[in-house]
Write an enzyme that holds these catalytic residues in place. Structure first.
Site, PDB file in Angstrom:
ATOM      1  N   LYS A  75      38.848  33.378  25.385  1.00 36.46           N
ATOM      2  CA  LYS A  75      37.514  33.502  24.792  1.00 36.46           C
ATOM      3  C   LYS A  75      37.250  34.908  24.279  1.00 36.46           C
ATOM      4  CE  LYS A  75      33.911  31.425  27.116  1.00 36.46           C
ATOM      5  NZ  LYS A  75      32.920  31.489  28.202  1.00 36.46           N
ATOM      6  N   THR A 100      38.910  40.581  35.523  1.00 35.46           N
ATOM      7  CA  THR A 100      40.071  41.375  35.940  1.00 35.46           C
ATOM      8  C   THR A 100      39.951  42.869  35.605  1.00 35.46           C
ATOM      9  OG1 THR A 100      41.497  39.447  35.902  1.00 35.46           O
ATOM     10  CG2 THR A 100      42.595  41.581  35.708  1.00 35.46           C
ATOM     11  N   LEU A 110      37.481  44.639  35.297  1.00 28.62           N
ATOM     12  CA  LEU A 110      36.349  45.264  35.985  1.00 28.62           C
ATOM     13  C   LEU A 110      36.643  45.507  37.463  1.00 28.62           C
ATOM     14  CD1 LEU A 110      33.342  43.140  34.625  1.00 28.62           C
ATOM     15  CD2 LEU A 110      34.291  45.228  33.677  1.00 28.62           C
ATOM     16  N   ALA A 111      37.702  44.873  37.974  1.00 30.26           N
ATOM     17  CA  ALA A 111      37.981  44.978  39.423  1.00 30.26           C
ATOM     18  C   ALA A 111      38.219  46.433  39.789  1.00 30.26           C
ATOM     19  CB  ALA A 111      39.190  44.120  39.782  1.00 30.26           C
ATOM     20  N   GLN A 112      37.543  46.840  40.837  1.00 28.05           N
ATOM     21  CA  GLN A 112      37.577  48.269  41.172  1.00 28.05           C
ATOM     22  C   GLN A 112      38.501  48.542  42.358  1.00 28.05           C
ATOM     23  OE1 GLN A 112      33.489  49.237  41.944  1.00 28.05           O
ATOM     24  NE2 GLN A 112      32.888  49.077  39.811  1.00 28.05           N
ATOM     25  N   GLY A 164      40.689  47.070  44.589  1.00 29.95           N
ATOM     26  CA  GLY A 164      42.125  46.911  44.630  1.00 29.95           C
ATOM     27  C   GLY A 164      42.619  45.541  44.992  1.00 29.95           C
ATOM     28  N   ASP A 176      32.306  27.406  31.604  1.00 33.06           N
ATOM     29  CA  ASP A 176      32.296  26.321  30.611  1.00 33.06           C
ATOM     30  C   ASP A 176      33.596  25.523  30.637  1.00 33.06           C
ATOM     31  OD1 ASP A 176      33.031  28.896  29.733  1.00 33.06           O
ATOM     32  OD2 ASP A 176      33.168  28.209  27.669  1.00 33.06           O
ATOM     33  N   ARG A 210      31.305  40.557  53.497  1.00 36.86           N
ATOM     34  CA  ARG A 210      30.277  40.560  52.457  1.00 36.86           C
ATOM     35  C   ARG A 210      29.079  39.668  52.701  1.00 36.86           C
ATOM     36  NH1 ARG A 210      34.136  40.388  47.323  1.00 36.86           N
ATOM     37  NH2 ARG A 210      34.626  42.583  47.447  1.00 36.86           N
ATOM     38  N   SER A 269      41.146  38.441  45.876  1.00 39.81           N
ATOM     39  CA  SER A 269      41.139  37.547  44.716  1.00 39.81           C
ATOM     40  C   SER A 269      42.135  37.943  43.635  1.00 39.81           C
ATOM     41  CB  SER A 269      39.736  37.413  44.123  1.00 39.81           C
ATOM     42  OG  SER A 269      39.166  38.651  43.964  1.00 39.81           O
TER      43      SER A 269
HETATM   44  C1  LIG Z   1      32.966  44.099  39.030  1.00 40.06           C
HETATM   45  C2  LIG Z   1      34.026  43.332  39.767  1.00 40.06           C
HETATM   46  C3  LIG Z   1      34.843  43.991  40.680  1.00 40.06           C
HETATM   47  C4  LIG Z   1      35.838  43.283  41.370  1.00 40.06           C
HETATM   48  N1  LIG Z   1      36.675  43.961  42.213  1.00 40.06           N
HETATM   49  C5  LIG Z   1      37.701  43.297  42.801  1.00 40.06           C
HETATM   50  C6  LIG Z   1      38.665  43.992  43.595  1.00 40.06           C
HETATM   51  O1  LIG Z   1      38.602  45.190  43.744  1.00 40.06           O
HETATM   52  N2  LIG Z   1      39.658  43.256  44.143  1.00 40.06           N
HETATM   53  C7  LIG Z   1      39.786  41.909  43.990  1.00 40.06           C
HETATM   54  O2  LIG Z   1      40.710  41.299  44.525  1.00 40.06           O
HETATM   55  N3  LIG Z   1      38.896  41.237  43.214  1.00 40.06           N
HETATM   56  C8  LIG Z   1      37.876  41.899  42.620  1.00 40.06           C
HETATM   57  N4  LIG Z   1      36.992  41.207  41.842  1.00 40.06           N
HETATM   58  C9  LIG Z   1      37.234  39.777  41.570  1.00 40.06           C
HETATM   59  C10 LIG Z   1      38.402  39.655  40.614  1.00 40.06           C
HETATM   60  O3  LIG Z   1      38.289  40.640  39.615  1.00 40.06           O
HETATM   61  C11 LIG Z   1      38.426  38.280  39.953  1.00 40.06           C
HETATM   62  O4  LIG Z   1      38.307  37.274  40.908  1.00 40.06           O
HETATM   63  C12 LIG Z   1      39.755  38.083  39.214  1.00 40.06           C
HETATM   64  O5  LIG Z   1      39.966  39.141  38.307  1.00 40.06           O
HETATM   65  C13 LIG Z   1      39.737  36.761  38.473  1.00 40.06           C
HETATM   66  O6  LIG Z   1      40.865  36.689  37.670  1.00 40.06           O
HETATM   67  P1  LIG Z   1      41.094  35.416  36.751  1.00 40.06           P
HETATM   68  O7  LIG Z   1      42.341  35.666  36.001  1.00 40.06           O
HETATM   69  O8  LIG Z   1      41.000  34.204  37.577  1.00 40.06           O
HETATM   70  O9  LIG Z   1      39.825  35.388  35.794  1.00 40.06           O
HETATM   71  P2  LIG Z   1      39.152  36.519  34.771  1.00 40.06           P
HETATM   72  O10 LIG Z   1      39.827  37.818  34.995  1.00 40.06           O
HETATM   73  O11 LIG Z   1      37.734  36.416  35.002  1.00 40.06           O
HETATM   74  O12 LIG Z   1      39.615  35.972  33.388  1.00 40.06           O
HETATM   75  C14 LIG Z   1      39.082  34.794  32.854  1.00 40.06           C
HETATM   76  C15 LIG Z   1      39.614  34.624  31.449  1.00 40.06           C
HETATM   77  O13 LIG Z   1      39.240  33.346  30.958  1.00 40.06           O
HETATM   78  C16 LIG Z   1      38.723  33.469  29.636  1.00 40.06           C
HETATM   79  N5  LIG Z   1      37.859  32.301  29.420  1.00 40.06           N
HETATM   80  C17 LIG Z   1      36.762  31.903  30.101  1.00 40.06           C
HETATM   81  N6  LIG Z   1      36.288  30.745  29.610  1.00 40.06           N
HETATM   82  C18 LIG Z   1      37.118  30.384  28.602  1.00 40.06           C
HETATM   83  C19 LIG Z   1      37.172  29.295  27.694  1.00 40.06           C
HETATM   84  N7  LIG Z   1      36.282  28.309  27.719  1.00 40.06           N
HETATM   85  N8  LIG Z   1      38.156  29.264  26.764  1.00 40.06           N
HETATM   86  C20 LIG Z   1      39.080  30.254  26.692  1.00 40.06           C
HETATM   87  N9  LIG Z   1      39.077  31.317  27.535  1.00 40.06           N
HETATM   88  C21 LIG Z   1      38.125  31.369  28.474  1.00 40.06           C
HETATM   89  C22 LIG Z   1      38.063  34.833  29.627  1.00 40.06           C
HETATM   90  O14 LIG Z   1      37.931  35.333  28.320  1.00 40.06           O
HETATM   91  C23 LIG Z   1      39.081  35.623  30.435  1.00 40.06           C
HETATM   92  O15 LIG Z   1      40.150  36.028  29.623  1.00 40.06           O
HETATM   93  C24 LIG Z   1      35.986  41.896  41.151  1.00 40.06           C
HETATM   94  C25 LIG Z   1      35.161  41.236  40.245  1.00 40.06           C
HETATM   95  C26 LIG Z   1      34.187  41.933  39.555  1.00 40.06           C
HETATM   96  C27 LIG Z   1      33.307  41.198  38.586  1.00 40.06           C
END
Ligand SMILES: Cc1cc2nc3c(=O)[nH]c(=O)nc-3n(C[C@H](O)[C@H](O)[C@H](O)COP(=O)(O)OP(=O)(O)OC[C@H]3O[C@@H](n4cnc5c(N)ncnc54)[C@H](O)[C@@H]3O)c2cc1C
Length: 463
Positions: free
Chosen positions: A35, A43, A45-47, A49, A201, A262, A360
């Site tokens: 998207k 990802t 934004l993860a701070q 670790g 979504d 948490r 995560s």
């Molecule tokens: C501010 C913040 C800090 C965090 N810190 C930590 C930490 O320090 N350690 C830790 O373990 N976790 C942390 N987390 C949680 C962790 O970052 C997330 O759980 C993890 O990055 C999720 O990875 P993901 O690949 O599943 O999804 P995401 O990284 O959220 O990626 C989702 C992807 O899906 C795409 N997408 C969404 N909907 C659609 C669609 N309909 N069609 C096509 N593409 C789509 C998006 O564009 C994106 O590319 C943090 C989260 C946040 C918000």
């Protein structure tokens, strides 16, 4: 229509690492539909670790498993927790092979009994995302469709439909194998730490196609989120509490042990706020805060004129992480053959009631590996065959576009309703109130329709 062996939706840590593992095996073409830009989602934004037991002399898998189960109130899927924890060492080695650079020392975070958090100070996710993306763009077998949102899935014909926002066109792809890696849905809440695109979504799309979800009401609220208007809200990482940060009232009374998991800390913040108190994070006792948390220091100083070394920081709780999602097993399989779900959009059961900090990123990487290993092991057993290739045929415009300002109001209505009525404590009356509001909303685009479907599914799962 174009055919791909593997289609991955989403390019966070889960989607990108799955794509790399598939491409490294040279077993066929991989298409990532995402998207946002390639580096997107929560990802970067993860701070804090990524947790991993690597010092087996002083730390142990048993200890990490126990910490994870304790945070999850022992409702976790123990088999999958074991896979998660025992894969940690290999995962860190893979990340280093892909170019991630970590600080020499691992740090401690709330709920962990050992300093096992691999980090790049407070920019860990950003560092990992860039390393993965650098490898992705070099692979000839990976094609990336950026600014493209998947919105409809046909599980009978193995077709995924997506809208490319740059081209303003709708496309369809045939896949042999689909991996959903679209992150969580906490941005359906008004105070959220996640990027605006994380609205679930694609989970709604999957549900409408017949894919089973689980525990959608399990949303984790982070207790230390900056109390200033901003979307997403600035997260003040767990590691600040690990380094000695305290949670206090304006008259400097500590309200809770800051190292507890948490959900307990969030509940304490919520309860004090309900009693009319303003709550603060006190990091003034942390020596060289700016060196340990350079990214956070920079934003606090430049955007909010708060100096964390001399000022207390106003905080609240915010929707942060979704434990609920597409139901998956130890191989990240969904109930539909050849469709997998990984990362935050999936519910593998590893987090139980409450996710342990820094588990995560690890989950995204571990279950991406589990999925790819399973796909490769079952290669050839796959009965699906592509129909004749009709190259790049653009389908009829399924997507009903909407008037953007109205769409903003539509999303704000969902966000405010969930924040007000489906927050930390959920009463029958509040849930009914949320349902009443949602039943009156009339979506005019697929995006709005999916968001409303998701919001209602969260409320229904609470009941
Ligand atoms: C501010 C913040 C800090 C965090 N810190 C930590 C930490 O320090 N350690 C830790 O373990 N976790 C942390 N987390 C949680 C962790 O970052 C997330 O759980 C993890 O990055 C999720 O990875 P993901 O690949 O599943 O999804 P995401 O990284 O959220 O990626 C989702 C992807 O899906 C795409 N997408 C969404 N909907 C659609 C669609 N309909 N069609 C096509 N593409 C789509 C998006 O564009 C994106 O590319 C943090 C989260 C946040 C918000």
């Amino acid at each position: 229509m174009t055919n791909f062996s593997y289609v991955i939706i989403g390019s966070g840590i889960a989607g990108m690492s799955a794509a790399l593992r598939l491409a490294e095996k040279k077993m066929g073409k991989v298409c990532i539909i995402t998207k946002g830009p390639l580096i997107s989602g929560s990802t970067p934004l993860a701070q804090g670790g990524i947790s991993a037991v690597t010092n087996l002399k002083k730390d142990s898998y048993e200890s990490h498993i126990l910490d994870t189960m304790k945070a999850g109130q022992y409702t976790n899927n123990e088999k999958n927790v074991k896979i998660l924890v025992e894969s940690g060492k290999q995962i860190i080695e893979d990340l280093q092979r892909w170019g991630s650079i970590f600080a020499k020392k691992q740090h401690l975070e709330g709920g962990h009994s050992f300093p096992r958090i691999w980090n790049a100070k407070d920019r860990t996710g950003n560092n990992i995302a860039h390393a993965l993306a650098n490898n992705i763009v070099k692979h000839k077998n990976i094609i990336v469709q950026e600014h493209s949102a998947a919105f409809h899935l046909d599980i009978k014909k193995n077709i995924i439909f997506y809208r490319n926002f740059s081209l303003q066109q709708t496309f369809a792809l045939h896949f042999n194998c689909l991996i959903i890696a679209t992150g969580g849905y906490s941005s359906l809440y008004a105070a959220s730490t996640s990027p605006p695109g994380n609205t679930g979504d694609a989970i709604a799309m999957a549900m409408q196609a017949g894919i089973i979800t689980k525990e959608l009401s399990k949303i984790q609220f982070h207790p230390t989120v900056l109390k200033k208007e901003r979307f997403p809200r600035l997260l003040l990482t767990e590691a600040i509490r690990g380094a000695g940060g305290k949670i206090i009232t304006a008259d400097e009374k500590e309200i809770v042990n800051p190292l507890l998991p948490r959900d307990i800390v969030s509940h304490a913040v919520w309860k004090n706020e309900m009693n009319g108190k303003n709550i603060f994070l006190d990091a003034r006792n942390i020596t060289n805060f700016h060196e340990k948390f350079p990214f956070i220091t920079n934003i606090l100083l430049s955007e909010f004129q708060i100096n964390p070394e001399t000022d207390i920081i106003p905080i609240t709780f915010g929707a942060h992480y979704c434990m609920g999602g597409i139901a998956t097993n130890e191989n990240a399989q969904t109930n539909i053959e050849n469709i997998y779900a990984i990362g935050e959009c999936a519910n593998s059961g590893v987090h139980g009631e409450n996710r342990l900090a820094s588990n995560s990123l690890l989950e995204g990487l571990v279950f991406a590996k589990q999925a790819v290993d399973h796909i490769l092991k079952n290669m050839g057993k796959n009965k699906t065959r592509f129909p004749a290739d009709e190259k790049n045929k653009i389908l009829y415009p399924l997507f009903i576009s909407s008037d953007k300002p109205k769409e903003k109001i539509f999303f704000e209505c969902i966000q405010n309703t969930l924040s007000q009525y489906v927050s930390i404590e959920r009463t029958k009356e509040n849930l009914q109130q949320a349902k009443n509001i949602f039943s009156k909303m009339k979506p005019v685009s697929t995006r709005e329709e999916n968001a409303l479907f998701m919001a209602l599914a969260i409320v229904e799962d609470c009941e």
